[in-house]
Design a protein around this motif. Structure first.
Motif, PDB file in Angstrom:
ATOM      1  N   LEU A 180       9.073   0.896   5.121  1.00  0.00           N
ATOM      2  CA  LEU A 180       8.712   0.843   3.699  1.00  0.00           C
ATOM      3  C   LEU A 180       7.583   1.820   3.372  1.00  0.00           C
ATOM      4  O   LEU A 180       7.569   2.439   2.310  1.00  0.00           O
ATOM      5  N   LYS A 181       6.653   1.983   4.313  1.00  0.00           N
ATOM      6  CA  LYS A 181       5.582   2.962   4.128  1.00  0.00           C
ATOM      7  C   LYS A 181       6.166   4.372   4.043  1.00  0.00           C
ATOM      8  O   LYS A 181       5.772   5.184   3.187  1.00  0.00           O
ATOM      9  N   ASN A 182       7.128   4.671   4.906  1.00  0.00           N
ATOM     10  CA  ASN A 182       7.749   5.992   4.901  1.00  0.00           C
ATOM     11  C   ASN A 182       8.535   6.258   3.627  1.00  0.00           C
ATOM     12  O   ASN A 182       8.790   7.417   3.273  1.00  0.00           O
ATOM     13  N   ALA A 183       8.936   5.180   2.942  1.00  0.00           N
ATOM     14  CA  ALA A 183       9.663   5.327   1.675  1.00  0.00           C
ATOM     15  C   ALA A 183       8.728   5.370   0.480  1.00  0.00           C
ATOM     16  O   ALA A 183       9.190   5.417  -0.662  1.00  0.00           O
ATOM     17  N   GLY A 184       7.416   5.365   0.739  1.00  0.00           N
ATOM     18  CA  GLY A 184       6.443   5.567  -0.332  1.00  0.00           C
ATOM     19  C   GLY A 184       5.721   4.332  -0.820  1.00  0.00           C
ATOM     20  O   GLY A 184       4.888   4.422  -1.726  1.00  0.00           O
ATOM     21  N   ALA A 185       6.000   3.155  -0.245  1.00  0.00           N
ATOM     22  CA  ALA A 185       5.369   1.928  -0.719  1.00  0.00           C
ATOM     23  C   ALA A 185       3.932   1.808  -0.230  1.00  0.00           C
ATOM     24  O   ALA A 185       3.564   2.348   0.819  1.00  0.00           O
ATOM     25  N   GLN A 186       3.123   1.097  -1.003  1.00  0.00           N
ATOM     26  CA  GLN A 186       1.806   0.644  -0.546  1.00  0.00           C
ATOM     27  C   GLN A 186       2.047  -0.635   0.247  1.00  0.00           C
ATOM     28  O   GLN A 186       2.498  -1.640  -0.302  1.00  0.00           O
ATOM     29  N   VAL A 187       1.776  -0.599   1.543  1.00  0.00           N
ATOM     30  CA  VAL A 187       2.180  -1.686   2.428  1.00  0.00           C
ATOM     31  C   VAL A 187       0.979  -2.528   2.843  1.00  0.00           C
ATOM     32  O   VAL A 187      -0.047  -2.011   3.292  1.00  0.00           O
ATOM     33  N   ILE A 188       1.152  -3.838   2.700  1.00  0.00           N
ATOM     34  CA  ILE A 188       0.185  -4.818   3.154  1.00  0.00           C
ATOM     35  C   ILE A 188       0.857  -5.646   4.244  1.00  0.00           C
ATOM     36  O   ILE A 188       2.009  -6.062   4.093  1.00  0.00           O
ATOM     37  N   VAL A 189       0.162  -5.883   5.335  1.00  0.00           N
ATOM     38  CA  VAL A 189       0.701  -6.729   6.397  1.00  0.00           C
ATOM     39  C   VAL A 189      -0.255  -7.880   6.647  1.00  0.00           C
ATOM     40  O   VAL A 189      -1.477  -7.753   6.480  1.00  0.00           O
ATOM     41  N   THR A 190       0.306  -8.999   7.025  1.00  0.00           N
ATOM     42  CA  THR A 190      -0.514 -10.152   7.376  1.00  0.00           C
ATOM     43  C   THR A 190      -0.005 -10.754   8.671  1.00  0.00           C
ATOM     44  O   THR A 190       1.193 -10.746   8.960  1.00  0.00           O
ATOM     45  N   ALA A 191      -0.941 -11.243   9.471  1.00  0.00           N
ATOM     46  CA  ALA A 191      -0.625 -11.878  10.744  1.00  0.00           C
ATOM     47  C   ALA A 191      -1.897 -12.562  11.221  1.00  0.00           C
ATOM     48  O   ALA A 191      -2.979 -12.374  10.648  1.00  0.00           O
ATOM     49  N   ARG A 192      -1.769 -13.345  12.272  1.00  0.00           N
ATOM     50  CA  ARG A 192      -2.961 -14.012  12.801  1.00  0.00           C
ATOM     51  C   ARG A 192      -3.894 -13.030  13.476  1.00  0.00           C
ATOM     52  O   ARG A 192      -5.115 -13.182  13.426  1.00  0.00           O
ATOM     53  N   ASN A 193      -3.334 -12.010  14.114  1.00  0.00           N
ATOM     54  CA  ASN A 193      -4.146 -11.044  14.851  1.00  0.00           C
ATOM     55  C   ASN A 193      -3.962  -9.645  14.284  1.00  0.00           C
ATOM     56  O   ASN A 193      -2.860  -9.282  13.855  1.00  0.00           O
ATOM     57  N   ALA A 194      -5.030  -8.867  14.299  1.00  0.00           N
ATOM     58  CA  ALA A 194      -4.992  -7.503  13.775  1.00  0.00           C
ATOM     59  C   ALA A 194      -4.060  -6.640  14.617  1.00  0.00           C
ATOM     60  O   ALA A 194      -3.871  -6.890  15.812  1.00  0.00           O
ATOM     61  N   PRO A 195      -3.451  -5.619  14.012  1.00  0.00           N
ATOM     62  CA  PRO A 195      -2.577  -4.729  14.783  1.00  0.00           C
ATOM     63  C   PRO A 195      -3.361  -3.963  15.836  1.00  0.00           C
ATOM     64  O   PRO A 195      -4.526  -3.608  15.635  1.00  0.00           O
ATOM     65  N   ASP A 196      -2.719  -3.733  16.989  1.00  0.00           N
ATOM     66  CA  ASP A 196      -3.368  -2.961  18.051  1.00  0.00           C
ATOM     67  C   ASP A 196      -3.624  -1.528  17.614  1.00  0.00           C
ATOM     68  O   ASP A 196      -4.618  -0.909  17.985  1.00  0.00           O
ATOM     69  N   ASN A 197      -2.714  -1.008  16.822  1.00  0.00           N
ATOM     70  CA  ASN A 197      -2.817   0.382  16.375  1.00  0.00           C
ATOM     71  C   ASN A 197      -2.337   0.447  14.938  1.00  0.00           C
ATOM     72  O   ASN A 197      -1.188   0.111  14.650  1.00  0.00           O
ATOM     73  N   ASN A 198      -3.227   0.860  14.034  1.00  0.00           N
ATOM     74  CA  ASN A 198      -2.869   0.912  12.612  1.00  0.00           C
ATOM     75  C   ASN A 198      -2.858   2.355  12.131  1.00  0.00           C
ATOM     76  O   ASN A 198      -3.516   2.714  11.157  1.00  0.00           O
ATOM     77  N   GLU A 199      -2.083   3.180  12.855  1.00  0.00           N
ATOM     78  CA  GLU A 199      -2.054   4.604  12.521  1.00  0.00           C
ATOM     79  C   GLU A 199      -1.429   4.869  11.164  1.00  0.00           C
ATOM     80  O   GLU A 199      -1.650   5.926  10.567  1.00  0.00           O
ATOM     81  N   HIS A 200      -0.653   3.915  10.648  1.00  0.00           N
ATOM     82  CA  HIS A 200      -0.004   4.105   9.349  1.00  0.00           C
ATOM     83  C   HIS A 200      -0.916   3.731   8.185  1.00  0.00           C
ATOM     84  O   HIS A 200      -0.559   3.957   7.031  1.00  0.00           O
TER      85      HIS A 200
END
Length: 264
Positions: free
Chosen positions: A33-53
């Motif tokens: 979805l990010k590659n298609a131009g969206a502003q992306v929000i993610v939620t989870a209990r733990n932070a992503p290991d790598n948030n290069e996007h």
């Protein structure tokens, strides 16, 4: 007049939330979805290991009722709306051994995670979607909704079956108001956690990873395509369903399982 689509930037200006979006299929959907131009929000209990996007990350355990309100308030305060909601979070932590091993807590935890968490988020975001007469909600279910594995994941399977039914009912209510609601039911996905499971099975049984993978596919009744899905393949289906190209699609369950389910 023939519709024309910008396939490279078709979600430009859209705000999307992916729950459980830091790994596995959820991460692949967020990237798609990010590659298609969206502003992306993610939620989870733990932070992503790598948030290069550069996703916006909101820490949250959505199996807890109060967390849905926190997430929705933060998003609506910041953006004023949500255009795309991908209810991807789910999972099972119940023990093996069949129905007699499972207690009320096992059932309650599975239902909270796999059914009530999506219901609460839908309830939080639908009013503004309906007011804007626009929005897409995707419920990520599972083929276990119709092909349950009784040994250890029966509560999960029952919750996913309920989610599929709920999704269909919700679509009938809100589709006339401009909001599309769809279900995606994957089969086995070869995520990083699935790869680690294959390594554990291979180590404990003295087999190769390929043999371990074959044994799991056999337990599922076989996958005619010959392998599990890749997270990116599930993400590609979701990316299409939330796009303007799928504007006429609502109220439908899309199974992506390599042919695992023997009948439809």
């Amino acid at each position: 007049m023939e519709a024309k689509f910008d396939y490279q930037n078709e979600l430009s200006g859209k705000v999307a939330l992916i729950t459980g979006g830091t790994k596995g299929a959820g991460k692949a959907i967020a990237e798609r979805l990010k590659n298609a131009g969206a502003q992306v929000i993610v939620t989870a209990r733990n932070a992503p290991d790598n948030n290069e996007h550069g996703f916006i990350f909101i820490p949250s355990d959505l199996s807890k009722p109060q967390s849905s309100q926190k997430v929705s308030e933060e998003i609506l305060d910041k953006f004023g709306r949500l255009d795309i909601l991908i209810n991807n979070m789910g999972g099972s932590e119940t023990p093996g051994g069949g129905f007699a091993i499972l207690n009320d807590n096992h059932w309650e935890e599975s239902i909270q995670t796999n059914l009530l968490a999506p219901v609460r988020l839908d309830r939080a975001f639908l009013p503004q979607m309906i007011a804007n007469k626009s929005g897409v909600i995707i419920h990520i279910a599972s083929i276990q909704g119709s092909l349950p594995l009784y040994d250890s994941t029966l509560p999960y399977a029952a919750a996913k079956a309920a989610l599929i039914n709920y999704s269909k009912g919700l679509s009938k209510e809100v589709s006339p108001k401009g909001v599309r609601v769809l279900t995606v039911s994957p089969g086995w996905i070869m995520t990083e956690s699935a790869k680690r499971m294959m390594e554990r099975i291979a180590s404990s049984s003295g087999s190769t990873i390929e043999e371990a993978t074959e044994s799991v596919m056999s337990a599922l009744g076989g996958i005619p395509y010959g392998r599990p899905a890749q997270p990116e393949e599930v993400a590609e289906l979701v990316g299409f369903l939330v796009s303007p190209r799928a504007n006429y699609l609502t109220g439908t369950e899309y199974v992506i399982d390599g042919g695992t389910i023997p009948t439809t």
